[in-house]
Design a protein around this motif. Structure first.
Motif, PDB file in Angstrom:
ATOM      1  N   HIS A   1      23.192  12.284   9.775  1.00 47.91           N
ATOM      2  CA  HIS A   1      24.327  12.430  10.681  1.00 47.91           C
ATOM      3  C   HIS A   1      24.796  11.063  11.181  1.00 47.91           C
ATOM      4  O   HIS A   1      25.932  10.910  11.616  1.00 47.91           O
ATOM      5  CB  HIS A   1      23.953  13.288  11.890  1.00 47.91           C
ATOM      6  CG  HIS A   1      23.718  14.728  11.575  1.00 47.91           C
ATOM      7  ND1 HIS A   1      22.647  15.162  10.842  1.00 47.91           N
ATOM      8  CD2 HIS A   1      24.425  15.850  11.891  1.00 47.91           C
ATOM      9  CE1 HIS A   1      22.696  16.479  10.729  1.00 47.91           C
ATOM     10  NE2 HIS A   1      23.762  16.918  11.357  1.00 47.91           N
ATOM     11  N   ALA A   2      23.901  10.096  11.163  1.00 44.71           N
ATOM     12  CA  ALA A   2      24.205   8.782  11.717  1.00 44.71           C
ATOM     13  C   ALA A   2      24.994   7.933  10.725  1.00 44.71           C
ATOM     14  O   ALA A   2      24.850   8.063   9.506  1.00 44.71           O
ATOM     15  CB  ALA A   2      22.913   8.069  12.101  1.00 44.71           C
ATOM     16  N   ASN A   3      25.807   7.021  11.252  1.00 38.99           N
ATOM     17  CA  ASN A   3      26.603   6.123  10.435  1.00 38.99           C
ATOM     18  C   ASN A   3      25.893   4.795  10.252  1.00 38.99           C
ATOM     19  O   ASN A   3      25.316   4.256  11.203  1.00 38.99           O
ATOM     20  CB  ASN A   3      27.965   5.860  11.094  1.00 38.99           C
ATOM     21  CG  ASN A   3      28.754   7.122  11.313  1.00 38.99           C
ATOM     22  OD1 ASN A   3      28.845   7.963  10.437  1.00 38.99           O
ATOM     23  ND2 ASN A   3      29.327   7.256  12.506  1.00 38.99           N
ATOM     24  N   ALA A   4      25.925   4.268   9.050  1.00 38.83           N
ATOM     25  CA  ALA A   4      25.334   2.945   8.816  1.00 38.83           C
ATOM     26  C   ALA A   4      26.133   1.889   9.566  1.00 38.83           C
ATOM     27  O   ALA A   4      27.358   1.952   9.645  1.00 38.83           O
ATOM     28  CB  ALA A   4      25.311   2.632   7.328  1.00 38.83           C
ATOM     29  N   SER A   5      25.434   0.918  10.113  1.00 32.72           N
ATOM     30  CA  SER A   5      26.080  -0.155  10.853  1.00 32.72           C
ATOM     31  C   SER A   5      26.745  -1.126   9.891  1.00 32.72           C
ATOM     32  O   SER A   5      26.283  -1.329   8.766  1.00 32.72           O
ATOM     33  CB  SER A   5      25.045  -0.895  11.705  1.00 32.72           C
ATOM     34  OG  SER A   5      25.601  -2.064  12.259  1.00 32.72           O
ATOM     35  N   ASP A   6      27.835  -1.754  10.334  1.00 31.65           N
ATOM     36  CA  ASP A   6      28.462  -2.776   9.513  1.00 31.65           C
ATOM     37  C   ASP A   6      28.018  -4.182   9.927  1.00 31.65           C
ATOM     38  O   ASP A   6      28.532  -5.174   9.444  1.00 31.65           O
ATOM     39  CB  ASP A   6      29.989  -2.678   9.585  1.00 31.65           C
ATOM     40  CG  ASP A   6      30.515  -2.819  11.017  1.00 31.65           C
ATOM     41  OD1 ASP A   6      29.697  -2.993  11.944  1.00 31.65           O
ATOM     42  OD2 ASP A   6      31.744  -2.742  11.206  1.00 31.65           O
ATOM     43  N   ARG A   7      27.032  -4.255  10.812  1.00 33.56           N
ATOM     44  CA  ARG A   7      26.568  -5.568  11.246  1.00 33.56           C
ATOM     45  C   ARG A   7      25.473  -6.083  10.314  1.00 33.56           C
ATOM     46  O   ARG A   7      24.858  -5.331   9.563  1.00 33.56           O
ATOM     47  CB  ARG A   7      26.010  -5.503  12.671  1.00 33.56           C
ATOM     48  CG  ARG A   7      24.581  -4.962  12.777  1.00 33.56           C
ATOM     49  CD  ARG A   7      24.120  -4.948  14.220  1.00 33.56           C
ATOM     50  NE  ARG A   7      22.752  -4.500  14.367  1.00 33.56           N
ATOM     51  CZ  ARG A   7      21.711  -5.306  14.533  1.00 33.56           C
ATOM     52  NH1 ARG A   7      21.894  -6.611  14.532  1.00 33.56           N
ATOM     53  NH2 ARG A   7      20.497  -4.831  14.697  1.00 33.56           N
ATOM     54  N   GLU A   8      25.259  -7.384  10.345  1.00 34.00           N
ATOM     55  CA  GLU A   8      24.156  -8.010   9.622  1.00 34.00           C
ATOM     56  C   GLU A   8      23.006  -8.278  10.594  1.00 34.00           C
ATOM     57  O   GLU A   8      23.236  -8.649  11.746  1.00 34.00           O
ATOM     58  CB  GLU A   8      24.596  -9.334   9.007  1.00 34.00           C
ATOM     59  CG  GLU A   8      25.595  -9.210   7.889  1.00 34.00           C
ATOM     60  CD  GLU A   8      25.950 -10.560   7.299  1.00 34.00           C
ATOM     61  OE1 GLU A   8      26.425 -10.594   6.166  1.00 34.00           O
ATOM     62  OE2 GLU A   8      25.751 -11.591   7.983  1.00 34.00           O
ATOM     63  N   LEU A   9      21.800  -8.093  10.129  1.00 35.99           N
ATOM     64  CA  LEU A   9      20.615  -8.503  10.865  1.00 35.99           C
ATOM     65  C   LEU A   9      20.152  -9.810  10.242  1.00 35.99           C
ATOM     66  O   LEU A   9      19.715  -9.834   9.092  1.00 35.99           O
ATOM     67  CB  LEU A   9      19.526  -7.439  10.762  1.00 35.99           C
ATOM     68  CG  LEU A   9      18.136  -7.843  11.245  1.00 35.99           C
ATOM     69  CD1 LEU A   9      18.156  -8.225  12.724  1.00 35.99           C
ATOM     70  CD2 LEU A   9      17.132  -6.727  11.003  1.00 35.99           C
ATOM     71  N   CYS A  10      20.295 -10.907  10.978  1.00 37.09           N
ATOM     72  CA  CYS A  10      19.983 -12.227  10.435  1.00 37.09           C
ATOM     73  C   CYS A  10      18.784 -12.839  11.159  1.00 37.09           C
ATOM     74  O   CYS A  10      18.708 -12.804  12.390  1.00 37.09           O
ATOM     75  CB  CYS A  10      21.181 -13.162  10.557  1.00 37.09           C
ATOM     76  SG  CYS A  10      22.600 -12.671   9.530  1.00 37.09           S
ATOM     77  N   ILE A  11      17.875 -13.392  10.382  1.00 38.52           N
ATOM     78  CA  ILE A  11      16.683 -14.061  10.895  1.00 38.52           C
ATOM     79  C   ILE A  11      16.736 -15.508  10.437  1.00 38.52           C
ATOM     80  O   ILE A  11      16.935 -15.786   9.250  1.00 38.52           O
ATOM     81  CB  ILE A  11      15.387 -13.413  10.366  1.00 38.52           C
ATOM     82  CG1 ILE A  11      15.430 -11.892  10.547  1.00 38.52           C
ATOM     83  CG2 ILE A  11      14.175 -14.022  11.061  1.00 38.52           C
ATOM     84  CD1 ILE A  11      15.442 -11.428  11.968  1.00 38.52           C
ATOM     85  N   GLU A  12      16.550 -16.443  11.387  1.00 38.45           N
ATOM     86  CA  GLU A  12      16.571 -17.863  11.025  1.00 38.45           C
ATOM     87  C   GLU A  12      15.215 -18.487  11.329  1.00 38.45           C
ATOM     88  O   GLU A  12      14.661 -18.294  12.407  1.00 38.45           O
ATOM     89  CB  GLU A  12      17.685 -18.597  11.756  1.00 38.45           C
ATOM     90  CG  GLU A  12      17.874 -20.019  11.257  1.00 38.45           C
ATOM     91  CD  GLU A  12      19.185 -20.650  11.701  1.00 38.45           C
ATOM     92  OE1 GLU A  12      19.357 -21.862  11.471  1.00 38.45           O
ATOM     93  OE2 GLU A  12      20.030 -19.933  12.271  1.00 38.45           O
ATOM     94  N   TYR A  13      14.706 -19.243  10.372  1.00 38.38           N
ATOM     95  CA  TYR A  13      13.412 -19.911  10.494  1.00 38.38           C
ATOM     96  C   TYR A  13      13.642 -21.416  10.604  1.00 38.38           C
ATOM     97  O   TYR A  13      14.493 -21.977   9.927  1.00 38.38           O
ATOM     98  CB  TYR A  13      12.541 -19.605   9.274  1.00 38.38           C
ATOM     99  CG  TYR A  13      12.518 -18.140   8.920  1.00 38.38           C
ATOM    100  CD1 TYR A  13      11.750 -17.244   9.659  1.00 38.38           C
ATOM    101  CD2 TYR A  13      13.292 -17.639   7.880  1.00 38.38           C
ATOM    102  CE1 TYR A  13      11.741 -15.887   9.351  1.00 38.38           C
ATOM    103  CE2 TYR A  13      13.281 -16.291   7.565  1.00 38.38           C
ATOM    104  CZ  TYR A  13      12.516 -15.424   8.300  1.00 38.38           C
ATOM    105  OH  TYR A  13      12.512 -14.094   7.994  1.00 38.38           O
TER     106      TYR A  13
END
Length: 617
Positions: free
Chosen positions: A411-423
């Motif tokens: 039922h939920a919609n996929a997000s259009d955001r990015e999950l970004c991790i910086e090292y």
């Protein structure tokens, strides 16, 4: 006193912080625990400091928690709706698949509005709470034994409100089996010692009866006095491992003779815990090693099972005793890696997990995106590595990895955001070109070449990094010197996440791999569709062909492209499986139907899922 100082988060007796500080602690936690979902109740009543008080809280939510929050719009509600949290349907997997980590909800006011109306939507009037309603669920679904939904009402809080079974008997157990959650306390009365419904040894008793607690506030750890300090929260309302488990040696688990779960040698021969679609337990007739439970239960018409909670664990243990079993019983709970266990999978999966050692120096601070691997496995697999970038100066100052979320059957919609991790903690150097991967086309990170030099300075460091995609595209940075090593994806395992050590630069770098079969493009979903509004006494028919004819599905799309369809009531958004109406869903060869055959059928809306984007209009 300012509004921020007046808005406090109470952690424990005698300590408090501003709302913003509390939110900052939450985001700090989630940055390192991307596989967790936090369920937070907000007590936001009328304020003497600001008549637009809840809107100010909404602004604080958006500025401090941002994209972490699972919003009503993510479940398909319209912007500004007074949305009731769908506790019967919503799962942790749904939330993780949308790219979110936080559920915010508010419930019954401590004192009802002066009108005496206890409707939460009236209390949280949109004229003063639009920003609050955008982020916060107002109440939760309450469903009776017949499957009737009462939206936006407080869920059952007292024993007299517990829903009954088909024979009219009510208890915490029948309430749970009807799909309800419970709050043990009566939140509308003044608290005294006798009002505390669970404490000490009775906590486990309530858990074994089926209580599913939305909140644990004012639950005593021991039956002492409340006093001015109120009651401390108990640490956990949990069941699972016995105290000395799990260890590090074994990867499988069973129900012990004492009714506890512990890890054990997977090759040991035992009977199996099996369960049917209605969560009724059965002990297998056959025995075998842990892995044999899938076939053994299937052969007897069941599925290899693991109890969901303390009630089910108690029921399984009772079934074991009824059958006269005197040994432990295998349950469907196994270790994927390190301390990460998964339960109740339909079939055993070799996730192809592999951790390759970090190359470089031993100094600096450790980093590890193992939580992204856990998130991938806890969700439906629709989170994929989308891009990488290198930040360089003289050495490798930073590495950035971004992940995208694609649509799952939900039922939920996929997000259009990015999950970004910086090292890399420093801010030196400049970010280079983006190396992108299109998972829909089967692209992935194919090779990571790492060069380090432990002679130029007293300690080693990463001096050169080259990243290559499966299509042969590359990005690189730094100076290629010293010793070099490459980590590569294979036909069965792909590079997914990173670990290592960091200071101002990336000091050491290694990779995590997963099975290539887990890297998928997700699905393509329509909007919520409602083509057929049944008249009095009518039926509701939301089929593929009808929506295709209406232009809701592309003319080039065929029935074979349909993956699934989900449906719910058009008004209250209750999942069709809980309405009690006769719903037929499935592929008819030339059509794919969602059909309500009940007389005086309710109005449903549906969402179709496809394997190809060309099916969307």
């Amino acid at each position: 006193m300012g509004l921020e100082e007046a808005t406090m988060c109470i952690y424990m007796v005698g300590t408090a912080a501003t709302l913003g500080d509390g939110f900052d602690e939450i985001t700090d936690f989630l940055e390192d625990n991307q596989d967790e979902v936090l369920f937070i109740k907000l007590e936001a009543y009328d304020s003497d400091y600001h008549q637009n008080f809840r809107n100010k809280i909404g602004e604080k939510i958006e500025s401090r928690l941002g994209d972490y929050v699972f919003k009503p719009t993510d479940w398909g509600y319209a912007e500004g709706d007074c949305a009731s949290l769908p506790v019967q349907t919503l799962s942790k997997q749904d939330v993780l698949d949308t790219g979110r980590n936080i559920i915010l909800f508010t419930q019954v006011p401590r004192e009802y509005p002066h009108t005496g109306d206890n409707n939460l939507c009236d209390y949280h009037d949109e004229s003063k709470t639009s920003k609050y309603l955008r982020n916060v669920w107002i109440g939760v679904d309450e469903m009776d034994a017949a499957g009737n939904l009462t939206s936006n009402e407080p869920l059952a809080q007292n024993s007299s409100q517990l829903t009954a079974d088909s024979d009219g008997n009510s208890s915490a157990t029948t309430h749970y089996k009807n799909g309800n959650f419970s709050v043990v306390l009566d939140a509308t009365t003044e608290y005294s010692k006798n009002d505390i419904k669970i404490y000490g040894d009775t906590v486990q008793e309530k858990a074994q009866a089926g209580y599913q607690l939305i909140e644990l506030a004012l639950v005593e750890a021991n039956a002492t006095t409340i006093g001015a300090s109120k009651a401390p929260q108990i640490e956990d309302f949990l069941w699972s491992w016995r105290d000395d488990s799990p260890g590090t040696e074994h990867s499988c688990s069973w129900l012990t003779n004492d009714g506890e779960i512990r890890d054990y040698d997977c090759s040991t021969i035992r009977v199996f815990a099996c369960v049917d679609a209605n969560r009724n337990w059965h002990i297998s007739e056959s025995t075998g090693a842990w892995i044999d439970g899938y076939s053994a239960c299937a052969a007897e018409g069941y599925q290899y099972g693991m109890p969901y909670n303390a009630l089910e664990s108690t029921e399984l243990y009772a079934e074991r005793n009824t059958k006269g079993i005197t040994t432990s019983v295998w349950v469907n709970y196994y270790k994927v890696f390190e301390d990460f266990w998964l339960a109740s999978q339909d079939a055993y999966s070799d996730y192809g997990y592999l951790k390759k050692d970090a190359i470089g120096d031993t100094g600096g601070a450790a980093f590890d995106s193992i939580d992204l691997i856990k998130r991938k496995l806890l969700g439906s697999g629709t989170m994929n590595l989308k891009s990488v970038q290198i930040r360089t100066g003289g050495r490798i100052d930073g590495l950035k990895a971004c992940y995208e979320f694609q649509q799952a059957v939900s039922h939920a919609n996929a997000s259009d955001r990015e999950l970004c991790i910086e090292y890399g903690d420093g801010d030196g150097g400049s970010m280079g070109s983006v190396l992108s991967f299109d998972s829909a086309s089967g692209e992935y990170l194919d090779d990571v070449k790492i060069c380090w030099d432990d002679e130029k300075y007293s300690s080693g460091s990463i001096y050169y990094l080259k990243l290559t995609s499966s299509t042969g595209e590359t990005v690189s940075g730094g100076m290629q010197q010293g010793s070099c090593k490459s980590y590569s994806s294979t036909s069965t395992q792909q590079i997914f996440a990173f670990h290592g050590r960091q200071g101002d630069e990336v000091i050491a770098l290694g990779v995590h791999k997963l099975s290539s079969s887990l890297i998928n493009a997700g699905y393509y979903a329509t909007e919520w569709l409602n083509n057929d509004n049944p008249s009095s006494g009518g039926i509701d028919y939301e089929s593929f062909n009808e929506h295709k004819a209406a232009g809701n599905i592309s003319n080039t799309c065929e029935v074979k492209d349909v993956v699934n369809v989900v449906g719910r009531l058009a008004d209250s958004k209750l999942d069709y499986r809980f309405t009690g109406e006769s719903i037929l869903v499935g592929n008819l060869g030339s059509n794919y139907r969602f059909f309500c055959a009940t007389e005086n059928c309710s109005d449903y809306e549906v969402k179709y899922f496809f394997t190809t984007p060309s099916c969307l209009p």
